[in-house]
Enzyme design. Structure first.
Site, PDB file in Angstrom:
ATOM      1  N   CYS A 225       0.866  -1.183   0.000  1.00  0.00           N
ATOM      2  CA  CYS A 225       0.000   0.000   0.000  1.00  0.00           C
ATOM      3  C   CYS A 225       0.901   1.231   0.000  1.00  0.00           C
ATOM      4  O   CYS A 225       1.971   1.222  -0.604  1.00  0.00           O
ATOM      5  CB  CYS A 225      -0.949  -0.014   1.195  1.00  0.00           C
ATOM      6  SG  CYS A 225      -0.122  -0.037   2.796  1.00  0.00           S
ATOM      7  N   GLY A 226       0.497   2.288   0.699  1.00  0.00           N
ATOM      8  CA  GLY A 226       1.329   3.481   0.765  1.00  0.00           C
ATOM      9  C   GLY A 226       2.425   3.365   1.798  1.00  0.00           C
ATOM     10  O   GLY A 226       3.578   3.718   1.545  1.00  0.00           O
TER      11      GLY A 226
END
Length: 270
Positions: A225-226
């Protein structure tokens, strides 16, 4: 006793943390002297307190001086806190694997940079285990593991939880200085697509979501993800969809990959 202006004690027990685990950010700040002959990062990958992230005292430091783990610049610390998704108002508990050896250094560092709601876990990871609390042992992937998979062309079961626009490289990253796009070969399943009203969707809908994204729950997954946070949302969704699903979280996620020089980055829907 707690830090001035804070209702969080400086030192907390395993029971205190267990009672509040869902409401705090937990950091593994383990660090060893050479004589210990231990690798804190590898040990963290093998097991950790539930939801813990690794706080690297050597990496988050002033690397311009020939002294170990000196305080980083304000900008470098802010970038590290951002990558860990920690805000000044968050409650943080730091621990290490020797009891309280390196965690007080991390506690002090966060206080230096204005974070007041920070505590040290008394007795560290050993005390957590002695209290009968479980450790998390979900495998953690490094950027080198992911790069090896990219070079081997085996990233087809790497699933990215970021919003579609960021994954395609059409929307800017929320952290400055990061490239836009995704890891070549990865699939996109935004984390909020596996929930409805803040609750996880039923198993059959989750299976359909992973299948629709092109992910195979029958093979090992790597989740990204981030910053390694919403990847864990997909981890839970995968386990609800297919109990016993084998999944690894890429801990550094795009906060690391998007800032690495020379690694491949793809854009668009392909």
């Amino acid at each position: 006793m707690s830090a001035q202006g804070s209702d969080v004690p400086d030192i907390v027990s395993a029971q205190w943390l267990k009672d509040r685990l869902a409401d705090v950010k937990v950091l593994d700040a383990s660090w060893y002297l050479p004589v210990h002959k231990r690798d804190a990062v590898e040990e963290f990958k093998a097991s950790r307190l539930p939801g813990a992230q690794f706080f690297d005292l050597d990496a988050i430091s002033d690397t311009s001086v020939d002294l170990p783990h000196m305080l980083p610049s304000e900008a470098a610390f802010a970038a590290a806190a951002d990558a860990l998704c920690i805000n000044p108002d968050d409650t943080i508990v730091v621990y290490d694997r020797l009891g309280a050896f390196s965690s007080p250094r991390a506690w002090w560092t966060w206080h230096v940079f204005g974070h007041k709601r920070v505590a040290v876990l008394d007795g560290g990871l050993p005390a957590w285990v002695e209290a009968g609390s479980e450790l998390e042992s979900t495998p953690v992937a490094s950027w080198r593991d992911v790069l090896a998979a990219v070079e081997a062309g085996t990233t087809g079961n790497l699933v990215d939880a970021r919003p579609a626009g960021r994954w395609r490289g059409e929307a800017p990253e929320v952290r400055p200085g990061l490239a836009s796009g995704h890891i070549p070969g990865s699939k996109n399943l935004p984390w909020d697509a596996v929930q409805s009203g803040g609750r996880f969707k039923p198993a059959e809908q989750l299976r359909a979501a992973f299948q629709g994204a092109g992910a195979d729950l029958g093979r090992p997954l790597t989740l990204s993800c981030g910053s390694g946070t919403t990847a864990c949302v997909l981890l839970l969704a995968a386990r609800r969809a297919a109990p016993g699903a084998r999944a690894t979280v890429y801990d550094g996620s795009w906060s690391e990959w998007g800032g690495l020089p020379g690694v491949p980055v793809a854009k668009g829907a392909a």
